[in-house]
Design a protein around this motif. Structure first.
Motif, PDB file in Angstrom:
ATOM      1  N   VAL A  72       0.843  -0.976   0.250  1.00  0.00           N
ATOM      2  CA  VAL A  72       0.086   0.342  -0.146  1.00  0.00           C
ATOM      3  C   VAL A  72       0.944   0.856  -0.320  1.00  0.00           C
ATOM      4  N   VAL A  73       0.272   2.634  -0.275  1.00  0.00           N
ATOM      5  CA  VAL A  73       1.178   3.339  -0.393  1.00  0.00           C
ATOM      6  C   VAL A  73       1.642   4.325   0.780  1.00  0.00           C
ATOM      7  N   LYS A  74       2.515   3.824   1.188  1.00  0.00           N
ATOM      8  CA  LYS A  74       2.973   4.790   2.017  1.00  0.00           C
ATOM      9  C   LYS A  74       2.845   6.100   2.575  1.00  0.00           C
ATOM     10  N   GLY A  75       3.607   6.582   1.918  1.00  0.00           N
ATOM     11  CA  GLY A  75       3.462   8.293   1.625  1.00  0.00           C
ATOM     12  C   GLY A  75       4.568   8.862  -0.074  1.00  0.00           C
ATOM     13  N   TYR A  76       5.192   9.856   0.192  1.00  0.00           N
ATOM     14  CA  TYR A  76       6.504  10.260  -1.181  1.00  0.00           C
ATOM     15  C   TYR A  76       7.527  10.485  -0.373  1.00  0.00           C
ATOM     16  N   ASP A  77       8.688  10.333  -0.706  1.00  0.00           N
ATOM     17  CA  ASP A  77       9.998  11.175  -0.671  1.00  0.00           C
ATOM     18  C   ASP A  77       9.701  12.175  -0.703  1.00  0.00           C
ATOM     19  N   GLU A  78      11.335  12.938  -0.556  1.00  0.00           N
ATOM     20  CA  GLU A  78      11.365  14.366  -1.174  1.00  0.00           C
ATOM     21  C   GLU A  78      12.070  14.679  -2.477  1.00  0.00           C
ATOM     22  N   GLN A  79      11.559  13.268  -2.887  1.00  0.00           N
ATOM     23  CA  GLN A  79      11.799  13.813  -4.609  1.00  0.00           C
ATOM     24  C   GLN A  79      10.469  13.633  -5.106  1.00  0.00           C
ATOM     25  N   GLY A  80       9.455  13.518  -4.570  1.00  0.00           N
ATOM     26  CA  GLY A  80       7.852  12.895  -4.913  1.00  0.00           C
ATOM     27  C   GLY A  80       7.887  11.102  -5.628  1.00  0.00           C
ATOM     28  N   ASN A  81       8.636  10.707  -4.608  1.00  0.00           N
ATOM     29  CA  ASN A  81       9.146   9.064  -5.302  1.00  0.00           C
ATOM     30  C   ASN A  81       7.637   7.743  -4.321  1.00  0.00           C
ATOM     31  N   ARG A  82       6.716   7.830  -5.003  1.00  0.00           N
ATOM     32  CA  ARG A  82       6.100   6.720  -3.839  1.00  0.00           C
ATOM     33  C   ARG A  82       6.646   5.688  -3.139  1.00  0.00           C
TER      34      ARG A  82
END
Length: 195
Positions: A72-82
């Motif tokens: 499941v999607v946890k979030g996005y990192d600083e570069q916008g990667n899922r």
């Protein structure tokens, strides 16, 4: 803790349901779910290698139940990667285990049970929040529980061949009885993980 050790050392007595109370037919009818990302053999082998390199995968001679995984999607990192969170499908295997003892969890509901009667007028009350990244995956299961968490769809022989192909032949298990890849850390999704 001593209580956890007592339970895991005597898991057949405290944690597993007696064999005659396990709903075997329901377990057989529960179709486990693999994420489409990991349905292919190569993807499963790559996942197994990542798990092994991170200390989450070992080998065992017996398989008592198996697990599959989706994300499941946890979030996005600083570069916008899922970023993805693994979820281990243990709907079937969880039917083998007794209901764990109740334990309190950190949640807003806990505030309702705080006894603040000892605080006088003008007393301050503070709170803090935090998270332990990958907490579950840092807790090693006792080896005698590993056979309950075998990785579905990949054999040790297939993994050996894959390790040779990617140049990690030194990681290959040496014990000839080891036929299964098993998760050796506490998994989110297991009925007893929170306890």
């Amino acid at each position: 803790s001593g209580e956890v050790k007592e339970f895991t050392d005597n898991f057949a007595r405290y944690m597993l349901r007696p064999s005659h109370r396990i709903p075997w037919r329901q377990i057989d009818q529960t179709r486990s779910y693999w994420s489409p990302t990991y349905r292919g053999k190569t993807a499963k082998l790559e996942l197994a290698l990542r798990l092994f390199r991170s200390g989450m995968l070992r080998f065992c001679a017996l398989c008592l139940s198996s697990v599959t995984m989706f994300t499941v999607v946890k979030g996005y990192d600083e570069q916008g990667n899922r970023t993805l969170r693994p979820v281990w499908d243990q709907r079937g295997p969880n039917l083998m285990w007794r209901k764990p003892p109740w334990c309190s969890m950190g949640s807003p509901g806990c505030f309702s049970t705080l006894d603040l009667s000892h605080l006088g007028p003008g007393s301050g009350l503070g709170s803090h929040v935090g998270d332990l990244p990958n907490f579950f995956y840092g807790l090693m299961l006792p080896p005698h529980l590993w056979p309950f968490f075998c990785l579905s769809g990949v054999s040790v022989e297939e993994f050996r061949t894959f390790l040779r192909e990617v140049g990690d032949k030194d990681l290959v298990p040496r014990h000839p009885d080891d036929q299964y890849l098993c998760i050796c850390v506490l998994l989110m999704g297991w009925a007893w993980s929170v306890w």
